[in-house]
Design a protein around this motif. Structure first.
Motif, PDB file in Angstrom:
ATOM      1  N   ARG A   9      68.576  54.316 -59.238  1.00 52.73           N
ATOM      2  CA  ARG A   9      68.494  55.888 -59.311  1.00 52.73           C
ATOM      3  C   ARG A   9      67.226  56.135 -59.692  1.00 52.73           C
ATOM      4  NH1 ARG A   9      70.043  59.703 -64.176  1.00 52.73           N
ATOM      5  NH2 ARG A   9      69.253  62.099 -62.878  1.00 52.73           N
ATOM      6  N   MET A  10      66.057  55.212 -60.637  1.00 55.96           N
ATOM      7  CA  MET A  10      64.745  55.401 -60.535  1.00 55.96           C
ATOM      8  C   MET A  10      63.586  55.330 -58.970  1.00 55.96           C
ATOM      9  SD  MET A  10      64.340  53.431 -63.845  1.00 55.96           S
ATOM     10  CE  MET A  10      62.880  53.626 -64.202  1.00 55.96           C
ATOM     11  N   VAL A  11      63.933  54.588 -58.654  1.00 58.70           N
ATOM     12  CA  VAL A  11      63.456  54.938 -57.002  1.00 58.70           C
ATOM     13  C   VAL A  11      63.634  55.064 -56.255  1.00 58.70           C
ATOM     14  CG1 VAL A  11      63.062  52.793 -54.855  1.00 58.70           C
ATOM     15  CG2 VAL A  11      63.456  52.116 -57.030  1.00 58.70           C
ATOM     16  N   ALA A  12      64.976  55.817 -55.953  1.00 54.04           N
ATOM     17  CA  ALA A  12      65.330  57.460 -54.858  1.00 54.04           C
ATOM     18  C   ALA A  12      64.308  58.134 -56.097  1.00 54.04           C
ATOM     19  CB  ALA A  12      66.316  57.014 -55.281  1.00 54.04           C
ATOM     20  N   ASP A  13      64.048  58.797 -57.047  1.00 52.71           N
ATOM     21  CA  ASP A  13      63.716  60.123 -58.198  1.00 52.71           C
ATOM     22  C   ASP A  13      61.726  59.542 -57.626  1.00 52.71           C
ATOM     23  OD1 ASP A  13      66.095  61.218 -59.025  1.00 52.71           O
ATOM     24  OD2 ASP A  13      65.550  59.864 -61.135  1.00 52.71           O
ATOM     25  N   ALA A  14      61.283  58.436 -57.544  1.00 58.42           N
ATOM     26  CA  ALA A  14      60.185  57.743 -57.576  1.00 58.42           C
ATOM     27  C   ALA A  14      59.834  58.589 -56.187  1.00 58.42           C
ATOM     28  CB  ALA A  14      59.931  56.434 -57.801  1.00 58.42           C
ATOM     29  N   GLU A  15      60.804  58.034 -54.827  1.00 56.77           N
ATOM     30  CA  GLU A  15      60.433  58.291 -53.389  1.00 56.77           C
ATOM     31  C   GLU A  15      60.510  59.755 -53.960  1.00 56.77           C
ATOM     32  OE1 GLU A  15      59.393  58.039 -49.877  1.00 56.77           O
ATOM     33  OE2 GLU A  15      59.620  56.317 -52.095  1.00 56.77           O
ATOM     34  N   ARG A  16      61.396  60.486 -53.734  1.00 54.46           N
ATOM     35  CA  ARG A  16      61.529  61.954 -53.702  1.00 54.46           C
ATOM     36  C   ARG A  16      59.963  62.509 -54.621  1.00 54.46           C
ATOM     37  NH1 ARG A  16      64.421  65.672 -57.500  1.00 54.46           N
ATOM     38  NH2 ARG A  16      65.003  64.357 -58.776  1.00 54.46           N
ATOM     39  N   TYR A  17      59.490  62.590 -55.223  1.00 50.90           N
ATOM     40  CA  TYR A  17      58.605  62.930 -56.101  1.00 50.90           C
ATOM     41  C   TYR A  17      57.329  62.712 -55.803  1.00 50.90           C
ATOM     42  CZ  TYR A  17      61.811  64.237 -59.784  1.00 50.90           C
ATOM     43  OH  TYR A  17      62.627  64.338 -61.212  1.00 50.90           O
ATOM     44  N   ARG A  18      57.083  61.120 -55.173  1.00 55.95           N
ATOM     45  CA  ARG A  18      56.143  60.872 -53.440  1.00 55.95           C
ATOM     46  C   ARG A  18      56.167  62.031 -53.181  1.00 55.95           C
ATOM     47  NH1 ARG A  18      54.741  57.704 -49.639  1.00 55.95           N
ATOM     48  NH2 ARG A  18      52.943  56.628 -49.775  1.00 55.95           N
ATOM     49  N   GLU A  19      56.816  62.103 -52.169  1.00 56.76           N
ATOM     50  CA  GLU A  19      57.315  62.967 -50.899  1.00 56.76           C
ATOM     51  C   GLU A  19      56.240  64.637 -51.585  1.00 56.76           C
ATOM     52  OE1 GLU A  19      60.885  62.256 -49.207  1.00 56.76           O
ATOM     53  OE2 GLU A  19      60.569  60.662 -48.817  1.00 56.76           O
ATOM     54  N   GLU A  20      57.389  64.731 -52.615  1.00 48.97           N
ATOM     55  CA  GLU A  20      56.324  66.059 -53.135  1.00 48.97           C
ATOM     56  C   GLU A  20      55.539  66.043 -53.202  1.00 48.97           C
ATOM     57  OE1 GLU A  20      59.331  66.585 -56.746  1.00 48.97           O
ATOM     58  OE2 GLU A  20      61.342  67.355 -55.313  1.00 48.97           O
ATOM     59  N   LEU A  27      53.017  64.539 -51.837  1.00 51.13           N
ATOM     60  CA  LEU A  27      52.046  64.582 -50.976  1.00 51.13           C
ATOM     61  C   LEU A  27      52.423  65.879 -50.120  1.00 51.13           C
ATOM     62  CD1 LEU A  27      52.770  60.700 -49.497  1.00 51.13           C
ATOM     63  CD2 LEU A  27      50.661  61.570 -50.596  1.00 51.13           C
ATOM     64  N   ALA A  28      53.453  66.382 -50.086  1.00 45.85           N
ATOM     65  CA  ALA A  28      53.787  67.613 -50.006  1.00 45.85           C
ATOM     66  C   ALA A  28      52.051  69.020 -50.658  1.00 45.85           C
ATOM     67  CB  ALA A  28      54.413  67.934 -49.461  1.00 45.85           C
ATOM     68  N   LEU A  29      52.196  68.165 -52.139  1.00 44.28           N
ATOM     69  CA  LEU A  29      51.826  69.497 -52.346  1.00 44.28           C
ATOM     70  C   LEU A  29      50.320  69.600 -52.161  1.00 44.28           C
ATOM     71  CD1 LEU A  29      51.447  71.486 -54.520  1.00 44.28           C
ATOM     72  CD2 LEU A  29      51.812  70.076 -56.503  1.00 44.28           C
ATOM     73  N   ALA A  30      49.778  67.734 -51.792  1.00 43.06           N
ATOM     74  CA  ALA A  30      48.423  67.339 -51.789  1.00 43.06           C
ATOM     75  C   ALA A  30      47.844  68.391 -50.639  1.00 43.06           C
ATOM     76  CB  ALA A  30      48.395  65.857 -52.191  1.00 43.06           C
ATOM     77  N   ARG A  31      48.548  67.768 -49.748  1.00 43.02           N
ATOM     78  CA  ARG A  31      48.534  68.162 -48.293  1.00 43.02           C
ATOM     79  C   ARG A  31      47.976  69.906 -48.153  1.00 43.02           C
ATOM     80  NH1 ARG A  31      53.241  68.935 -43.395  1.00 43.02           N
ATOM     81  NH2 ARG A  31      52.021  69.625 -41.894  1.00 43.02           N
ATOM     82  N   LYS A  32      49.093  70.699 -48.829  1.00 38.92           N
ATOM     83  CA  LYS A  32      48.875  72.148 -49.002  1.00 38.92           C
ATOM     84  C   LYS A  32      47.270  72.280 -49.735  1.00 38.92           C
ATOM     85  CE  LYS A  32      50.990  76.095 -51.754  1.00 38.92           C
ATOM     86  NZ  LYS A  32      51.424  76.627 -52.394  1.00 38.92           N
ATOM     87  N   ILE A  33      46.973  71.704 -50.779  1.00 40.73           N
ATOM     88  CA  ILE A  33      45.639  72.321 -51.545  1.00 40.73           C
ATOM     89  C   ILE A  33      45.003  71.708 -50.645  1.00 40.73           C
ATOM     90  CG2 ILE A  33      44.897  71.652 -53.016  1.00 40.73           C
ATOM     91  CD1 ILE A  33      47.144  70.950 -55.323  1.00 40.73           C
TER      92      ILE A  33
END
Length: 93
Positions: A2-13, A15-21
């Motif tokens: 579960r920790m790995v899945a959460d980490a991947e989800r947060y990583r994607e979020e 990256l999306a935020l960084a791309r927007k900024i």
């Protein structure tokens, strides 16, 4: 697991935020570059047209999606011939 899945989800979020900024920053940089050029040429009509872009970025830029920022960049290009490219800023990510 579960920790790995959460980490991947947060990583994607993240990256999306960084791309927007990065897109917002590139758009702001392009707008102020155009403003500087128009000011040097004392192009009052052009500055007046650009004010709409400045107002939008100041009021809606923070909450805008990447796609909205990108469309605004396309409009800036169509109107003033300057391309907004945030991809060069993303290479280090």
């Amino acid at each position: 697991e579960r920790m790995v899945a959460d980490a991947e989800r947060y990583r994607e979020e993240d990256l999306a935020l960084a791309r927007k900024i990065h897109m917002r920053n590139a758009l702001e940089e392009a707008i102020y570059s155009v403003k500087s050029s128009l000011t040097e040429r004392n192009d009052i009509a052009g500055i007046s047209e650009l004010d709409d872009f400045i107002s939008w970025v100041e009021t809606d830029g923070e909450s805008a999606t990447y796609e909205q920022l990108s469309r605004k960049g396309d409009q800036l290009y169509a109107k003033f011939g300057i391309r907004v490219d945030a991809s060069s800023r993303m290479h280090n990510m």
